[in-house]
Design a protein around this motif. Structure first.
Motif, PDB file in Angstrom:
ATOM      1  N   GLY A 137       0.731  -3.160  -6.305  1.00 22.51           N
ATOM      2  CA  GLY A 137       0.152  -2.152  -7.187  1.00 22.51           C
ATOM      3  C   GLY A 137      -0.674  -2.789  -8.289  1.00 22.51           C
ATOM      4  N   LEU A 138      -1.205  -3.980  -8.005  1.00 20.01           N
ATOM      5  CA  LEU A 138      -1.972  -4.739  -8.991  1.00 20.01           C
ATOM      6  C   LEU A 138      -3.153  -3.953  -9.572  1.00 20.01           C
ATOM      7  CD1 LEU A 138      -1.703  -7.509 -10.252  1.00 20.01           C
ATOM      8  CD2 LEU A 138      -3.218  -8.418  -8.472  1.00 20.01           C
ATOM      9  N   PRO A 139      -3.811  -3.057  -8.801  1.00 16.95           N
ATOM     10  CA  PRO A 139      -4.911  -2.296  -9.406  1.00 16.95           C
ATOM     11  C   PRO A 139      -4.515  -1.568 -10.690  1.00 16.95           C
ATOM     12  CG  PRO A 139      -4.968  -2.022  -7.032  1.00 16.95           C
ATOM     13  CD  PRO A 139      -3.697  -2.776  -7.359  1.00 16.95           C
ATOM     14  N   LEU A 140      -3.286  -1.068 -10.761  1.00 15.45           N
ATOM     15  CA  LEU A 140      -2.836  -0.386 -11.977  1.00 15.45           C
ATOM     16  C   LEU A 140      -2.833  -1.334 -13.168  1.00 15.45           C
ATOM     17  CD1 LEU A 140       0.143   1.917 -10.884  1.00 15.45           C
ATOM     18  CD2 LEU A 140      -2.152   2.599 -11.611  1.00 15.45           C
ATOM     19  N   PHE A 141      -2.376  -2.559 -12.961  1.00 14.52           N
ATOM     20  CA  PHE A 141      -2.371  -3.548 -14.032  1.00 14.52           C
ATOM     21  C   PHE A 141      -3.788  -3.850 -14.494  1.00 14.52           C
ATOM     22  CE2 PHE A 141      -2.794  -8.190 -14.928  1.00 14.52           C
ATOM     23  CZ  PHE A 141      -2.228  -8.182 -16.188  1.00 14.52           C
ATOM     24  N   LEU A 142      -4.736  -3.820 -13.554  1.00  7.98           N
ATOM     25  CA  LEU A 142      -6.127  -4.130 -13.874  1.00  7.98           C
ATOM     26  C   LEU A 142      -6.901  -2.925 -14.399  1.00  7.98           C
ATOM     27  CD1 LEU A 142      -6.887  -6.380 -10.765  1.00  7.98           C
ATOM     28  CD2 LEU A 142      -6.356  -7.113 -13.091  1.00  7.98           C
ATOM     29  N   GLY A 143      -6.206  -1.790 -14.532  1.00  9.33           N
ATOM     30  CA  GLY A 143      -6.831  -0.624 -15.133  1.00  9.33           C
ATOM     31  C   GLY A 143      -7.443   0.360 -14.169  1.00  9.33           C
ATOM     32  N   ALA A 144      -7.211   0.177 -12.866  1.00  2.99           N
ATOM     33  CA  ALA A 144      -7.768   1.077 -11.859  1.00  2.99           C
ATOM     34  C   ALA A 144      -6.674   2.001 -11.333  1.00  2.99           C
ATOM     35  CB  ALA A 144      -8.379   0.280 -10.704  1.00  2.99           C
ATOM     36  N   PRO A 145      -6.856   3.323 -11.411  1.00  2.45           N
ATOM     37  CA  PRO A 145      -5.816   4.243 -10.939  1.00  2.45           C
ATOM     38  C   PRO A 145      -5.769   4.375  -9.414  1.00  2.45           C
ATOM     39  CG  PRO A 145      -7.706   5.471 -11.729  1.00  2.45           C
ATOM     40  CD  PRO A 145      -7.983   4.029 -12.046  1.00  2.45           C
ATOM     41  N   THR A 146      -6.838   3.934  -8.745  1.00  2.00           N
ATOM     42  CA  THR A 146      -6.885   3.991  -7.287  1.00  2.00           C
ATOM     43  C   THR A 146      -7.466   2.685  -6.753  1.00  2.00           C
ATOM     44  OG1 THR A 146      -9.143   4.905  -7.158  1.00  2.00           O
ATOM     45  CG2 THR A 146      -7.313   6.486  -7.368  1.00  2.00           C
ATOM     46  N   SER A 147      -7.470   2.544  -5.422  1.00  2.68           N
ATOM     47  CA  SER A 147      -8.035   1.364  -4.767  1.00  2.68           C
ATOM     48  C   SER A 147      -8.691   1.792  -3.463  1.00  2.68           C
ATOM     49  CB  SER A 147      -6.931   0.325  -4.484  1.00  2.68           C
ATOM     50  OG  SER A 147      -7.428  -0.720  -3.668  1.00  2.68           O
ATOM     51  N   PRO A 148      -9.771   1.108  -3.038  1.00  5.70           N
ATOM     52  CA  PRO A 148     -10.346   1.404  -1.732  1.00  5.70           C
ATOM     53  C   PRO A 148      -9.488   0.863  -0.596  1.00  5.70           C
ATOM     54  CG  PRO A 148     -11.497  -0.430  -2.736  1.00  5.70           C
ATOM     55  CD  PRO A 148     -10.556   0.106  -3.774  1.00  5.70           C
ATOM     56  N   ASN A 149      -8.499   0.061  -0.932  1.00  9.45           N
ATOM     57  CA  ASN A 149      -7.627  -0.549   0.061  1.00  9.45           C
ATOM     58  C   ASN A 149      -6.289   0.185   0.126  1.00  9.45           C
ATOM     59  OD1 ASN A 149      -9.630  -2.518   0.481  1.00  9.45           O
ATOM     60  ND2 ASN A 149      -8.828  -3.750  -1.199  1.00  9.45           N
ATOM     61  N   ALA A 150      -5.382  -0.319   0.955  1.00  5.26           N
ATOM     62  CA  ALA A 150      -4.065   0.288   1.115  1.00  5.26           C
ATOM     63  C   ALA A 150      -3.004  -0.808   1.055  1.00  5.26           C
ATOM     64  CB  ALA A 150      -3.976   1.033   2.444  1.00  5.26           C
ATOM     65  N   ALA A 151      -1.777  -0.399   0.833  1.00  5.58           N
ATOM     66  CA  ALA A 151      -0.648  -1.338   0.843  1.00  5.58           C
ATOM     67  C   ALA A 151       0.542  -0.662   1.494  1.00  5.58           C
ATOM     68  CB  ALA A 151      -0.293  -1.778  -0.579  1.00  5.58           C
ATOM     69  N   PHE A 152       1.201  -1.388   2.398  1.00  9.29           N
ATOM     70  CA  PHE A 152       2.374  -0.824   3.066  1.00  9.29           C
ATOM     71  C   PHE A 152       3.356  -1.935   3.390  1.00  9.29           C
ATOM     72  CE2 PHE A 152      -0.633  -1.812   6.439  1.00  9.29           C
ATOM     73  CZ  PHE A 152       0.151  -2.449   7.385  1.00  9.29           C
ATOM     74  N   CYS A 153       4.586  -1.541   3.728  1.00  8.93           N
ATOM     75  CA  CYS A 153       5.649  -2.502   3.994  1.00  8.93           C
ATOM     76  C   CYS A 153       5.429  -3.196   5.333  1.00  8.93           C
ATOM     77  CB  CYS A 153       7.002  -1.794   3.981  1.00  8.93           C
ATOM     78  SG  CYS A 153       8.403  -2.890   4.300  1.00  8.93           S
ATOM     79  N   GLN A 154       5.480  -4.521   5.313  1.00  8.82           N
ATOM     80  CA  GLN A 154       5.312  -5.338   6.507  1.00  8.82           C
ATOM     81  C   GLN A 154       6.664  -5.812   7.047  1.00  8.82           C
ATOM     82  OE1 GLN A 154       4.361  -9.884   6.529  1.00  8.82           O
ATOM     83  NE2 GLN A 154       2.447  -8.803   6.167  1.00  8.82           N
ATOM     84  N   ILE A 155       7.560  -6.176   6.139  1.00 11.02           N
ATOM     85  CA  ILE A 155       8.922  -6.597   6.484  1.00 11.02           C
ATOM     86  C   ILE A 155       9.884  -5.736   5.658  1.00 11.02           C
ATOM     87  CG2 ILE A 155      10.605  -8.471   6.516  1.00 11.02           C
ATOM     88  CD1 ILE A 155       8.354  -9.044   8.390  1.00 11.02           C
ATOM     89  N   ALA A 156      10.757  -5.000   6.349  1.00 13.87           N
ATOM     90  CA  ALA A 156      11.673  -4.100   5.653  1.00 13.87           C
ATOM     91  C   ALA A 156      12.650  -4.875   4.772  1.00 13.87           C
ATOM     92  CB  ALA A 156      12.441  -3.253   6.668  1.00 13.87           C
ATOM     93  N   GLY A 157      13.087  -4.237   3.701  1.00 12.60           N
ATOM     94  CA  GLY A 157      14.042  -4.866   2.796  1.00 12.60           C
ATOM     95  C   GLY A 157      14.182  -4.043   1.528  1.00 12.60           C
ATOM     96  N   ARG A 158      14.392  -4.714   0.397  1.00 13.01           N
ATOM     97  CA  ARG A 158      14.556  -4.036  -0.881  1.00 13.01           C
ATOM     98  C   ARG A 158      13.410  -4.384  -1.827  1.00 13.01           C
ATOM     99  NH1 ARG A 158      18.961  -6.876  -0.555  1.00 13.01           N
ATOM    100  NH2 ARG A 158      18.710  -7.742  -2.654  1.00 13.01           N
TER     101      ARG A 158
END
Length: 240
Positions: free
Chosen positions: A85-106
């Motif tokens: 969720g690095l875009p939020l830290f950089l001041g962007a509320p959205t991103s043209p990219n996506a992020a999802f879980c690759q390896i399940a866990g916590r």
């Protein structure tokens, strides 16, 4: 994503959280919930508001770029060393990219509003996220160069090593379909590549389970991109 019980040791499994001084960690701790994340759970999608960030504890996430034909290509991974969720830290509320879980866990989850409020105090987490941003930029740039210049086998070796680093284990779950998607190659090419690495005794692969059996040999098979990115993340973990 189902809530899971969280304790102090769970949260300290994330390098960023572990590096916080106690006086900063304690107030942050109350804003975090440890949740179980499953394969392909979405954190954010292209151009949609990012409502939460995740600090992986035992899980691994993929950052992907989506082309016009809706083909997703991995550009980087995030594990225990960082925050999704690095875009939020950089001041962007959205991103043209996506992020999802690759390896399940916590993972430790925090709302966007809580993150912005906490970072307003400009404490240690603020500085650590700046350093993590730098390592992420190196990873993204190196992945571009790697995808353009190195063979599928070299890239597969790099990807397997990186995934092992993210989960802190030489054994993890991975389907050929998912590996092919991450490498941007057809299923047949993925199968041939995995078979070659297994025949040479570098990995053992069966029913979606991967075990790195010869890490040094796999490092030699991988391109230099693995060592370049690994050095950046080692520096982040050590605080250098």
């Amino acid at each position: 994503m189902e809530p899971a019980r969280h304790e102090l040791d769970d949260l300290r499994a994330n390098t960023l959280l572990a590096g916080l001084p106690e006086e900063e960690f304690e107030p942050l701790r109350g804003r975090l919930d440890v949740v179980g994340v499953q394969l392909r759970d979405q954190v954010y999608q292209p151009r949609e508001p990012i409502s939460e960030v995740y600090f992986p504890l035992t899980s691994v996430f993929s950052m992907v770029a989506v082309a016009d034909d809706h083909i997703a290509v991995e550009v980087g991974t995030i594990g225990h060393e960082g925050m999704v969720g690095l875009p939020l830290f950089l001041g962007a509320p959205t991103s043209p990219n996506a992020a999802f879980c690759q390896i399940a866990g916590r993972a430790a989850r925090m709302g966007a509003a809580d993150l912005h409020e906490f970072l307003g105090h400009d404490g240690a987490l603020h500085g650590m996220l700046h350093r993590f941003t730098q390592t992420t930029m190196v990873q993204l740039a190196q992945n571009v160069a790697c995808n353009m210049t190195h063979s599928t086998e070299q890239r597969a070796a790099r990807w397997l090593l990186t995934t092992g680093d993210r989960v802190r284990s030489d054994q993890f779950l991975l389907t050929q379909e998912f590996l092919g998607q991450m490498l941007g190659v057809r299923r047949q090419t993925t199968s041939e590549t995995a078979s070659a690495l297994q025949t040479d005794g570098l990995i053992h692969y069966t029913r979606g389970n991967v075990t790195i059996t010869d890490r040094e040999g796999l490092i030699r098979r991988a391109c230099e991109c693995y060592q370049i990115v690994r050095a950046e993340f080692d520096a982040l973990v050590s605080g250098e």
